[in-house]
Design a protein around this motif. Structure first.
Motif, PDB file in Angstrom:
ATOM      1  N   GLY A  37       0.813  -1.212   0.000  1.00 41.64           N
ATOM      2  CA  GLY A  37       0.000   0.000   0.000  1.00 41.64           C
ATOM      3  C   GLY A  37       0.846   1.261   0.000  1.00 41.64           C
ATOM      4  O   GLY A  37       0.541   2.238  -0.701  1.00 41.64           O
ATOM      5  N   LEU A  38       1.928   1.242   0.770  1.00 44.91           N
ATOM      6  CA  LEU A  38       2.808   2.414   0.813  1.00 44.91           C
ATOM      7  C   LEU A  38       3.581   2.583  -0.490  1.00 44.91           C
ATOM      8  O   LEU A  38       3.840   3.717  -0.911  1.00 44.91           O
ATOM      9  CB  LEU A  38       3.769   2.300   1.992  1.00 44.91           C
ATOM     10  N   HIS A  39       3.953   1.492  -1.132  1.00 47.80           N
ATOM     11  CA  HIS A  39       4.569   1.596  -2.471  1.00 47.80           C
ATOM     12  C   HIS A  39       3.604   2.317  -3.422  1.00 47.80           C
ATOM     13  O   HIS A  39       4.015   3.197  -4.193  1.00 47.80           O
ATOM     14  CB  HIS A  39       4.877   0.209  -3.030  1.00 47.80           C
ATOM     15  N   ALA A  40       2.333   1.931  -3.388  1.00 49.63           N
ATOM     16  CA  ALA A  40       1.334   2.556  -4.258  1.00 49.63           C
ATOM     17  C   ALA A  40       1.166   4.034  -3.925  1.00 49.63           C
ATOM     18  O   ALA A  40       1.047   4.876  -4.823  1.00 49.63           O
ATOM     19  CB  ALA A  40      -0.008   1.828  -4.129  1.00 49.63           C
ATOM     20  N   ALA A  41       1.160   4.350  -2.626  1.00 50.97           N
ATOM     21  CA  ALA A  41       1.020   5.742  -2.211  1.00 50.97           C
ATOM     22  C   ALA A  41       2.198   6.582  -2.695  1.00 50.97           C
ATOM     23  O   ALA A  41       2.026   7.724  -3.156  1.00 50.97           O
ATOM     24  CB  ALA A  41       0.897   5.814  -0.690  1.00 50.97           C
ATOM     25  N   GLN A  42       3.401   6.037  -2.602  1.00 47.70           N
ATOM     26  CA  GLN A  42       4.577   6.766  -3.074  1.00 47.70           C
ATOM     27  C   GLN A  42       4.555   6.940  -4.590  1.00 47.70           C
ATOM     28  O   GLN A  42       4.954   8.001  -5.105  1.00 47.70           O
ATOM     29  CB  GLN A  42       5.847   6.024  -2.648  1.00 47.70           C
ATOM     30  N   ALA A  43       4.096   5.925  -5.302  1.00 46.95           N
ATOM     31  CA  ALA A  43       3.983   6.037  -6.756  1.00 46.95           C
ATOM     32  C   ALA A  43       3.044   7.179  -7.129  1.00 46.95           C
ATOM     33  O   ALA A  43       3.342   7.999  -8.007  1.00 46.95           O
ATOM     34  CB  ALA A  43       3.469   4.721  -7.344  1.00 46.95           C
TER      35      ALA A  43
END
Length: 216
Positions: A37-43
């Motif tokens: 989820g945090l990877h997606a948020a950073q993207a």
């Protein structure tokens, strides 16, 4: 607001160092789903940043489009963060289900049902992460032809972060699929996993395209 002693902090309210220490610990949460989820948020945040830099007189013809992309990306950023927090909460509930008593046949039946329900619920944030990541890639594809060339390498960075989100969510989804007996629920997650696999290829293409544009 600080969490009470013994209370798990929301990822959105803690420092990066605190989150990483918890991730690195022997505690069952946070785990891979939260990281996805945090990877997606950073993207999404990276896409928004490039769109925000696509402004001013030089980009007058596309500034409105860039602003729309930025606003959408910020919504996806929040979706990714929420998915990370929900993954931690729901995986904790799954852990609690595994700790239910199993002495009698009735207890075993209740425990088995609770584990199934908790496993299905825990897959929802993963599906949301996949959905957000796919949308981030689409925004990156729209932004690449119009974005500020000085920061287009961050479109590639966004694509790589989205790819990480998809691959991490996919790994966890596959594990959950193996545990779910309900055919309809399993088929729903298989579809989400298939979408993640397909989107990983799109993320690779976007990253390669962005790097090629920057290098030209």
């Amino acid at each position: 607001m600080r969490p009470e002693r013994g209370e798990t902090p929301l990822i959105s309210n803690e420092t990066v160092s605190s989150y990483l220490e918890r991730l690195a610990s022997g505690a069952p949460t946070p785990g891979g789903g939260a990281a996805a989820g945090l990877h997606a948020a950073q993207a999404a945040a990276l896409v928004s940043m490039v769109a925000e830099f696509t402004s001013g007189p030089r980009y007058a013809d596309v500034q409105e489009q860039a602003q729309q992309i930025s606003e959408h990306a910020r919504l996806l950023m929040r979706q990714g963060l929420f998915a990370a927090e929900e993954d931690e909460r729901l995986f904790g509930a799954l852990g609690a289900a595994y700790k239910l008593p199993k002495e009698s046949s009735e207890q075993k039946s209740e425990r088995s049902a609770a584990i199934q329900n908790a496993t299905i619920a825990a897959a929802a944030p993963l599906a949301s992460t996949v959905e957000a990541s796919i949308e981030v890639i689409k925004l990156g594809q729209r932004l690449l032809p119009i974005g500020n060339r000085s920061v287009l390498s961050d479109v590639a960075a966004a694509a790589e972060a989205a790819r990480a989100a998809l691959a991490t969510a996919l790994a966890t989804l596959e594990m959950n699929i193996c545990s779910i007996k309900d055919i309809a629920q399993r088929d729903r997650l298989v579809q989400a996993a298939s979408q993640a696999s397909e989107a990983i290829a799109h993320a690779d293409e976007l990253s390669a395209h962005a790097r090629a544009v920057v290098a030209a």
